[in-house]
Enzyme design. Sequence first.
Site, PDB file in Angstrom:
ATOM      1  N   ASN A  56      60.389  71.837  42.396  1.00 51.64           N
ATOM      2  CA  ASN A  56      59.839  70.243  42.720  1.00 51.64           C
ATOM      3  C   ASN A  56      58.766  69.946  41.847  1.00 51.64           C
ATOM      4  OD1 ASN A  56      61.774  70.392  45.552  1.00 51.64           O
ATOM      5  ND2 ASN A  56      62.278  68.867  44.190  1.00 51.64           N
ATOM      6  N   ASP A  98      66.053  68.820  37.179  1.00 46.35           N
ATOM      7  CA  ASP A  98      66.545  67.882  38.061  1.00 46.35           C
ATOM      8  C   ASP A  98      65.563  66.422  37.928  1.00 46.35           C
ATOM      9  OD1 ASP A  98      66.478  66.392  40.668  1.00 46.35           O
ATOM     10  OD2 ASP A  98      66.200  68.024  41.820  1.00 46.35           O
ATOM     11  N   ASP A 136      63.661  76.429  43.244  1.00 44.54           N
ATOM     12  CA  ASP A 136      63.352  74.932  42.923  1.00 44.54           C
ATOM     13  C   ASP A 136      61.785  74.666  43.294  1.00 44.54           C
ATOM     14  OD1 ASP A 136      63.417  72.177  42.398  1.00 44.54           O
ATOM     15  OD2 ASP A 136      64.870  71.699  43.705  1.00 44.54           O
ATOM     16  N   LYS A 169      72.263  64.412  40.105  1.00 46.87           N
ATOM     17  CA  LYS A 169      72.180  63.686  41.279  1.00 46.87           C
ATOM     18  C   LYS A 169      72.629  62.306  41.391  1.00 46.87           C
ATOM     19  CE  LYS A 169      68.620  66.531  43.818  1.00 46.87           C
ATOM     20  NZ  LYS A 169      67.366  66.429  43.969  1.00 46.87           N
ATOM     21  N   SER A 219      70.255  74.942  50.255  1.00 40.71           N
ATOM     22  CA  SER A 219      68.891  74.847  49.704  1.00 40.71           C
ATOM     23  C   SER A 219      67.656  75.042  50.895  1.00 40.71           C
ATOM     24  CB  SER A 219      68.617  73.175  49.084  1.00 40.71           C
ATOM     25  OG  SER A 219      67.217  73.030  48.846  1.00 40.71           O
ATOM     26  N   GLY A 240      71.475  67.557  46.096  1.00 44.33           N
ATOM     27  CA  GLY A 240      71.693  66.828  47.123  1.00 44.33           C
ATOM     28  C   GLY A 240      70.154  66.346  47.428  1.00 44.33           C
ATOM     29  N   GLU A 268      64.796  75.929  38.858  1.00 39.19           N
ATOM     30  CA  GLU A 268      64.638  74.426  38.856  1.00 39.19           C
ATOM     31  C   GLU A 268      63.544  73.699  38.839  1.00 39.19           C
ATOM     32  OE1 GLU A 268      67.585  73.135  41.862  1.00 39.19           O
ATOM     33  OE2 GLU A 268      67.066  70.888  42.117  1.00 39.19           O
ATOM     34  N   LYS A 275      69.290  78.842  47.328  1.00 36.08           N
ATOM     35  CA  LYS A 275      68.214  78.163  46.484  1.00 36.08           C
ATOM     36  C   LYS A 275      66.870  78.221  47.358  1.00 36.08           C
ATOM     37  CE  LYS A 275      67.596  73.392  45.196  1.00 36.08           C
ATOM     38  NZ  LYS A 275      67.856  72.232  44.783  1.00 36.08           N
ATOM     39  N   LEU A 276      65.946  78.814  47.027  1.00 37.08           N
ATOM     40  CA  LEU A 276      64.667  78.764  47.715  1.00 37.08           C
ATOM     41  C   LEU A 276      63.727  77.743  47.349  1.00 37.08           C
ATOM     42  CD1 LEU A 276      64.203  82.660  47.644  1.00 37.08           C
ATOM     43  CD2 LEU A 276      65.375  81.250  49.401  1.00 37.08           C
ATOM     44  N   LYS A 277      63.142  77.046  47.957  1.00 35.98           N
ATOM     45  CA  LYS A 277      62.064  75.876  47.482  1.00 35.98           C
ATOM     46  C   LYS A 277      60.731  77.026  47.416  1.00 35.98           C
ATOM     47  CE  LYS A 277      64.316  71.976  47.638  1.00 35.98           C
ATOM     48  NZ  LYS A 277      64.215  70.711  46.452  1.00 35.98           N
TER      49      LYS A 277
HETATM   50  O1  OSB Z   1      65.069  68.934  44.805  1.00 34.19           O
HETATM   51  O2  OSB Z   1      67.025  69.258  45.039  1.00 34.19           O
HETATM   52  C1  OSB Z   1      65.966  68.920  45.459  1.00 34.19           C
HETATM   53  C2  OSB Z   1      66.086  67.538  48.947  1.00 34.19           C
HETATM   54  C3  OSB Z   1      65.300  66.662  48.935  1.00 34.19           C
HETATM   55  C4  OSB Z   1      64.759  66.407  47.679  1.00 34.19           C
HETATM   56  C5  OSB Z   1      64.805  66.868  46.360  1.00 34.19           C
HETATM   57  C6  OSB Z   1      65.614  68.160  46.579  1.00 34.19           C
HETATM   58  C7  OSB Z   1      66.389  68.478  47.847  1.00 34.19           C
HETATM   59  C8  OSB Z   1      67.453  69.428  47.985  1.00 34.19           C
HETATM   60  C9  OSB Z   1      68.001  69.067  49.370  1.00 34.19           C
HETATM   61  O3  OSB Z   1      67.231  70.642  47.763  1.00 34.19           O
HETATM   62  C10 OSB Z   1      69.453  69.783  48.925  1.00 34.19           C
HETATM   63  C11 OSB Z   1      70.515  69.405  49.811  1.00 34.19           C
HETATM   64  O4  OSB Z   1      70.576  68.158  50.310  1.00 34.19           O
HETATM   65  O5  OSB Z   1      71.009  70.219  50.797  1.00 34.19           O
HETATM   66 MG    MG Z   2      65.657  69.685  42.860  1.00 36.09          MG
END
Ligand code: OSB
Ligand code: MG
Length: 379
Positions: free
Chosen positions: A195, A243, A193, A267, A139, A295, A218, A165-167
């Site tokens: 968020n 998520d 992702d 998770k 990620s 994660g 995501e 995976k790209l934020k």
């Molecule tokens: O949305 O998946 C998420 C980390 C912190 C909070 C939310 C997310 C994440 C990650 C990190 O995407 C994934 C990792 O632990 O490598």
């Molecule tokens: Mg996520």
Amino acid sequence: MTIRLQQIRLREIRLPLVEPFVISSGVMDVRRILLVELTDRTGTTGWSECVADARPNYSPETIDTAWWALREWLAPRLLDRTLDGPDAAAPLLDEGVRGHRMAKAALEMGCWGLAALLEERPLADVVGGIRDRVPTGISLGIQEDPARLVEKARAAVESGYRKVKLKISPGSDLEYVAAVREALGPDRALAVDANAAYRPEDADRLARLDDFDLLMIEQPLAAGDLVRHARLQERLATPLCLDESIVDVASAEDMLALGSGRIINVKPGRVGGFAVSRAIHDVARAAGIPVWCGGMLESGIGRAYNVALASLPGFELPGDLSPSVRYWARDIVRPEWTMSADGFVTVPRERPGLGVEIDLDRIDDLTVRTETLAARAAA
Ligand code: OSB
Ligand code: MG
């Protein structure tokens, strides 16, 4: 195998990430991590990790609310109670305490880890895992410009990751995703992702992501927006993955009933632990929906739980289960978690419990506070 906890010790460590991790709702750099040490009446001690962060940007919980909930409400109801097995922990923790799932999960998963030690079996076996190794994705946080993101995505693919995976956030999205898809070529598994950074009015913008042949988008919308996610999914060819929205079995069932997405990120910390994670896995599997293990930038302790969970049969897609070096200059377990050149993390099935040793000296060096919660002495 019954469990009877005599002592629960809370501990906060500060562990700096090798690089800041930027998501749409905030930045993480030095992680404040709550570790839990559970000691049963035989003197056996198991370790677990609470995934709550310092700030409530991903979920309403924080390390400080979790600490409070554990001390005031959650630890007291497990101490000195005989549990028939780790499955008995979740119902006790849920009785009369709403929410606080990350705090509950720390204790609940600790009971699974302790059960594995007491039974002298690997955690993955105790939870019902079947895989010997789990496919892994990375990620990548939001970067200052597309070129920097491309560089990181290329390096990730070269080191073997099976999914990138790209934020994203409104503004740091189309251009970034286009550049990475172009650089990696059409065959690489690529996901994004958000968020929860978008609103239903952003549907036109999100629909343009269909051009990049993504494995999934995501959590584009807010956690509670199951109906709005369903409307969005109707417009998009790309599967949505939820998520933040999936906090229990009911929300997973609602997602399936409404068509709010086609993939679930499980998770264990977000849903209150292993028992609920497994139940969500079962519901998704019955519906033909793939799940994967997300994660929360866990230390090597939380990672052991994620890897064990990801060995269940329904965890078909690569999880956010990067090796220790992705996060830390030095992890708090030995050996550190590693990934093979073809992007798999080995499930430690040869060793009982978590399958890694706790590096207590390292943990002591990083500890900034502790609190010991003990069963009341017999009168
Ligand atoms: O949305 O998946 C998420 C980390 C912190 C909070 C939310 C997310 C994440 C990650 C990190 O995407 C994934 C990792 O632990 O490598
Ligand atoms: Mg996520």
